[in-house]
Design a protein around this motif. Structure first.
Motif, PDB file in Angstrom:
ATOM      1  N   ARG A   1       2.407  -5.308-135.861  1.00 39.45           N
ATOM      2  CA  ARG A   1       3.708  -4.812-136.332  1.00 39.45           C
ATOM      3  C   ARG A   1       4.801  -4.905-135.272  1.00 39.45           C
TER       4      ARG A   1
ATOM      5  N   LYS B   1       7.600  -6.289-133.148  1.00 38.12           N
ATOM      6  CA  LYS B   1       8.487  -7.396-133.540  1.00 38.12           C
ATOM      7  C   LYS B   1       8.636  -8.479-132.464  1.00 38.12           C
ATOM      8  N   ARG B   2       8.450  -8.130-131.183  1.00 41.36           N
ATOM      9  CA  ARG B   2       8.555  -9.141-130.115  1.00 41.36           C
ATOM     10  C   ARG B   2       7.179  -9.701-129.727  1.00 41.36           C
TER      11      ARG B   2
ATOM     12  N   TRP C   1      13.688   1.749-133.838  1.00 42.66           N
ATOM     13  CA  TRP C   1      13.975   0.413-133.301  1.00 42.66           C
ATOM     14  C   TRP C   1      14.605   0.529-131.915  1.00 42.66           C
TER      15      TRP C   1
END
Length: 561
Positions: free
Chosen positions: A50, A52-53, A2
Motif C-alpha cells: 500500500r 505509494k513510493r 498522506w
C-alpha cells in the motif's frame, strides 16, 4: 495520513536511500543502512503493497542486488519480501534467497536471521499457478535451510510440516490436463526433497504421521509416475518413512500402493536408484505383516516383475564383473562391494525371503522354478567371502522355500544341486553362512537322496562337530540334520563312531533345562538311534550314566511342573 507519510518519507526513509545510492565499497556500512531502512519502514507502516513510493524504494534496492555480498543480499531479500512483491520481482528475490541459502558458508548468518519466516509466508500466500517458478526457488531455499538442525526445528515448531503437506495436496488437486500440471513437477521435487530431510527428525515424523502424509505422497506418486525426478524423490521419502512401523502400516493401508510400486518397477526397471528404494520399501512392508505378504503376492504379475528384475540385475552384475576382469590388467581398482546391481539383488532377495514366510505364498514360490533357479544361480557365481550379505540372503530364502513339501517343488527338483552349492558354504569361515547351509540341510535331509549325499560327502562329521559350538542357533539345525539321518537304520552307527552320542548328551546337559525344543530334538535323535538296542550300555557307551541322570532330572522337572 498522506502528509504524515510524506514527512516520514523525507525525514526518515529518503536519507537512508541516498546513503545506499552512494554504493560505497564498505559492505558493513551498506548492511547497517539496510537494517536501519527495514526498521524505519516497519515503524512508518510502509511495508507491504500500500506504500505509494514503493516503486522508488524497490528500484533502489534492486540496484544493490548485483553487489557480490551474501550478508548484504540477505538484508535486501528480507526488505524486498516484506514489501510483498509479485511477478518478476518475486522471482528475482526468490532466486536471490536461493543463492544465499545454497552456500554452506552462509549457514551462520541464515540461521540467526528471519529469512525463513519471509520465505514461508511466500509459500503460504502466493498463488500456486501464477508464481510457480518463484515458488520453486523459494522451496529450494527452504530445502537448504531444512538441512540445519536449528532451522529444521523452527520449521516443525511453526507448523511448516503441515503446510508443506497442504501445498502437496493443492498440487495433487491440479490434474494432468491442466496447463500448469507439468510446470509444478519442479516444485514437487523441491517439496519432496525437503520432506525427505525432515523425515530424519522424530518431531517432524510425528507431524507427518498425524497429517496423513503417506496417502498424499502415494497420490502424488501415482499422478506423476511419468516424471522420473518426482518419482525418485517421493520414493526416497517413503523409503525413509517405511523404516518406522506406523508409516509402514499407513502405507499398507493404501490399497493401490502395491499396484503403483509394481508399475514403477516395470516402467523404470534399469533406474537403479529408484528400483532399489521401491524394493527396500517392499522389503519393509513384507517384513512383519502377513497380510502385506499375501496382498502383494496377489497383485497381477507381482512375482514375474520380481523375477524379471532379478534377471536384469543378475545380468548387469555379470557384465560388470566381465568388464572389470577385462580391465584388471590395466591397473583398474577393485570393484566395491556391494556393487549397485548386487545391492538391488540383496534387497530383492530379502523381499522373496519375507514373502516365503506366508504359508500359501511360500508354497507357491517353492514351486516357482524361475525364482528358485535364480537363487541357486547366486550360490553358483558368488562366494560368501566376496559377497556375504547377498549369498546369505539367497541361502536364507532357499531355506524358507525348502520348508514347503509341495508337489512340483523347484527346490526338491534341484535338491542335489542345491546340496552341492551348500557344501561350499559349509566349508567357509563365515559362521552365519554355515548356519544357513545347515538349516537348508535340515529341511532337505527329509529326503533319502540328500541323506545319502550327506553320508557320501561325510557332511555328518561336520554336523557332529557343530554340536561343540555351545551356541543354540548352531546346535539346533545341526541336531535336526542328525535326527533325519537316524531315520535310516543303516546310517545310525556313525553317531557312535564319530563321538556323536557324547556330544548330543553334552548338548542336552548344556541346553536341556532351558530349551525344551532342542531337548526334544536331541531325545528324538537318541530314540531313533536306540530303536533296536539290546542294552543301554552297549548303545550309549560311556555316556549312559550321564544320560540317565539327565533324563531323570529333566523328568523330575516335568513332574514338578
Amino acid at each position: 495520513e498522506w502528509e504524515e507519510e510524506d514527512f516520514f518519507w523525507h525525514t526518515r526513509i529518503l536519507p537512508i536511500l541516498r546513503e545506499l545510492e552512494k554504493r560505497e565499497d564498505n559492505i558493513e556500512h551498506l548492511c547497517l543502512a539496510c537494517t536501519k531502512l527495514h526498521q524505519a519502514l516497519d515503524e512508518g507502516n510502509m511495508l507491504g503493497k500500500r506504500f505509494k513510493r514503493r516503486n522508488i524504494l524497490l528500484k533502489t534496492l534492486y540496484k544493490l542486488v548485483d553487489i557480490d555480498s551474501d550478508p548484504l543480499s540477505l538484508k535486501l531479500a528480507k526488505i524486498i519480501l516484506a514489501m510483498k512483491v509479485d511477478g518478476k520481482n518475486l522471482l528475482s528475490v526468490c532466486k536471490l534467497a536461493f543463492k544465499i541459502c545454497r552456500n554452506e558458508k552462509n549457514y551462520f548468518i541464515v540461521q540467526n536471521d528471519t529469512l525463513l519466516d519471509y520465505l514461508l509466508q511466500v509459500l503460504w500466500n502466493e498463488d500456486l499457478q501464477t508464481n510457480n517458478e518463484a515458488l520453486v526457488y523459494c522451496m529450494a531455499a527452504i530445502k537448504f535451510m531444512s538441512e540445519k538442525e536449528v532451522l529444521r526445528y523452527k520449521m516443525v515448531s511453526t507448523g511448516a510440516v503441515e503446510k508443506f503437506l497442504e501445498l502437496m495436496k493443492q498440487i495433487n488437486n491440479i490434474k494432468e490436463h491442466d496447463t500448469y500440471f507439468s510446470k509444478l513437477g519442479r516444485l514437487l521435487v523441491q517439496l519432496a526433497a525437503t520432506l525427505r530431510i525432515l523425515a530424519n527428525c522424530a518431531l517432524a515424523r510425528r507431524r507427518l504421521s498425524h497429517s496423513g502424509a503417506v496417502p498424499e505422497l502415494c497420490v502424488a506418486l501415482e499422478q506423476r509416475s511419468s516424471d522420473k525426478d518426482v518419482c525418485i524423490w517421493i520414493v526416497r521419502v517413503l523409503s525413509k518413512l517405511s523404516t518406522y512401523d506406523d508409516f509402514c502400516a499407513a502405507l499398507a493401508d493404501c490399497s493401490r500402493c502395491y499396484i503403483l510400486f509394481l508399475a514403477l518397477l516395470n516402467k523404470y526397471q534399469k533406474q537403479q536408484d529408484l528400483v532399489i528404494r521401491i524394493i527396500f520399501i517392499l522389503g519393509n512392508l513384507t517384513a512383519k505383516n502377513d497380510q502385506s505378504r499375501e496382498q502383494f503376492f496377489k497383485e497381477k504379475e507381482s512375482v514375474n516383475t520380481l523375477t524379471s528384475l532379478f534377471q536384469t540385475y543378475y545380468e548387469l552384475d555379470l557384465n560388470a564383473l566381465t568388464l572389470h576382469h577385462d580391465r584388471k590388467g590395466k591397473g583398474k581398482k577393485h570393484l566395491k562391494y556391494p556393487s549397485e546391481a548386487e545391492d538391488v539383488l540383496i534387497k530383492l532377495i530379502r523381499v522373496l525371503a519375507n514373502l516365503s514366510i506366508h504359508p500359501r505364498v511360500g508354497a507357491a514360490l517353492a514351486a516357482a522354478h524361475a525364482v528358485v533357479g535364480l537363487l541357486v544361480t547366486v550360490l553358483e557365481y558368488k562366494s560368501v567371502n566376496a559377497c556375504e550379505e547377498l549369498v546369505i540372503n539367497a541361502a536364507t530364502t532357499i531355506n524358507n522355500l525348502s520348508y514347503y513339501q509341495v508337489e512340483n517343488s523347484a527346490v526338491q527338483d534341484k535338491k542335489v544341486h542345491v546340496a552341492e552349492m551348500l557344501l561350499k558354504l559349509l566349508m567357509s569361515d563365515n559362521m552365519d553362512a554355515v548356519v544357513e547351509a545347515v538349516r537348508v540341510f535340515g529341511n532337505l535331509s527329509q529326503n533319502h537322496e540328500i541323506r545319502d549325499f550327506i553320508m557320501q560327502k561325510k557332511i555328518y562329521k561336520f554336523m557332529i562337530a557343530l554340536l561343540d559350538s555351545k551356541n543354540r542357533e548352531v546346535c539346533f539345525p545341526a541336531c535336526g540334520v542328525l535326527l533325519n539321518l537316524t531315520v535310516d537304520e543303516n546310517k545310525r552307527a556313525f553317531l557312535m563312531e564319530e563321538g556323536g552320542i557324547g556330544k548330543l548328551v553334552d548338548c542336552l546337559q548344556d541346553f536341556g533345562p532351558a530349551d525344551w525344543q532342542l531337548s526334544c530334538l536331541i531325545c528324538k535323535t537318541l530314540w531313533n538311534y536306540s530303536e533296536n538296542m539290546t542294552s543301554a550300555a552297549s548303545c550309549f557307551g560311556g555316556s549312559t550314566n550321564t544320560l540317565l541322570m539327565l533324563l531323570t532330572a529333566l523328568l523330575g522337572e516335568t513332574r514338578s511342573l
